[in-house]
Enzyme design. Structure first.
Site, PDB file in Angstrom:
ATOM      1  N   VAL A 120      38.917  45.515  39.408  1.00  0.00           N
ATOM      2  CA  VAL A 120      38.477  44.303  38.713  1.00  0.00           C
ATOM      3  C   VAL A 120      38.765  44.389  37.209  1.00  0.00           C
ATOM      4  CG1 VAL A 120      36.441  42.925  38.094  1.00  0.00           C
ATOM      5  CG2 VAL A 120      36.713  43.762  40.430  1.00  0.00           C
ATOM      6  N   GLU A 121      38.601  45.566  36.639  1.00  0.00           N
ATOM      7  CA  GLU A 121      38.784  45.727  35.194  1.00  0.00           C
ATOM      8  C   GLU A 121      40.257  45.715  34.775  1.00  0.00           C
ATOM      9  OE1 GLU A 121      36.672  45.705  32.840  1.00  0.00           O
ATOM     10  OE2 GLU A 121      34.717  46.192  33.677  1.00  0.00           O
TER      11      GLU A 121
END
Length: 236
Positions: free
Chosen positions: A150-151
């Site tokens: 996600v990052e």
């Protein structure tokens, strides 16, 4: 004076002059020889002193290098010890009971939260680094993987507009583009939030995304659209 005596007198005078010159030459030679010997002795003494100074300087350099190395070791080793003590020992003592019933770090179901899987294309990336960090900080591997996806989508060179850097988008620390350093520090930070909020993964992730100050300010997950979307991307 007859011619014979004149010749003898002349030869004698020449002999005496030659002899005197020879004496002077001998004295000069001896003087020069002594000067040469003295100069050689002085030169040898100077050379020996120079070599000794050079050796002393070299020894001093080696000594200072060893001192600097010792200083460097003394500043890094305690940090490692402190990290190990603060992160490993408490988990194995204070949370022994929870560990007995907690699923392994491979599980996607953790503390009543279902961690979403990562995409197939990212499976296996940095697996050893993730496994090491998971064991070190007692954080599920599945959670670390999902946070990384996600990052940064497993791109170690990503830098956000706010300056967050690397796989787990760290804001602080040196060498943040190095995968090993980034995963270790990111997992350590995440583990700290999990411990801070007594295992509440939703609050821990909210703090990781928006900061613990905002979690405290709003008494829970901040009402930021970005943070709320962040949680739905990682857990169910």
């Amino acid at each position: 004076m007859n011619p014979v005596e004149h010749v003898i007198s002349t030869r004698q005078a020449e002999f005496e002059r030659a002899f005197e010159a020879a004496k002077q030459s001998s004295t000069t030679f001896e003087t020069k020889l002594n000067e040469r010997l003295n100069a050689t002795t002085e030169q040898k003494t100077t050379s020996i002193q120079t070599v000794t100074d050079a050796e002393l300087n070299r020894a001093r350099e080696v000594y200072e290098a060893l001192i600097n190395q010792a200083d460097t070791t003394s500043t890094t080793v305690p940090n490692t010890t402190a990290d190990t003590t603060s992160t490993t020992v408490p988990n194995t003592t204070a949370e022994t009971t929870a560990t007995e019933t907690k699923p392994t770090t491979e599980s996607t179901n953790w503390n009543n939260y279902q961690i979403k899987p990562i995409s197939a294309e990212n499976e296996g990336k940095y697996s050893e680094l993730i496994k090491t960090a998971a064991a070190k900080y007692d954080v599920p591997e599945a959670l670390i993987k999902r946070v990384i996806q996600v990052e940064s989508n497993f791109n170690p060179s990503v830098v956000s507009s706010a300056g967050a850097t690397g796989l787990m988008q760290l804001m602080y620390g040196s060498n943040r583009t190095d995968p090993a350093t980034n995963i270790d520090l990111g997992t350590k930070q995440l583990a700290g939030y999990i411990k801070k909020y007594d295992g509440d993964l939703k609050l821990a992730l909210a703090a990781y995304n928006a900061g613990p100050g905002n979690v405290s300010k709003y008494g829970g997950v901040p009402p930021f659209k970005e943070t709320q979307n962040y949680l739905t991307k990682i857990i169910e």
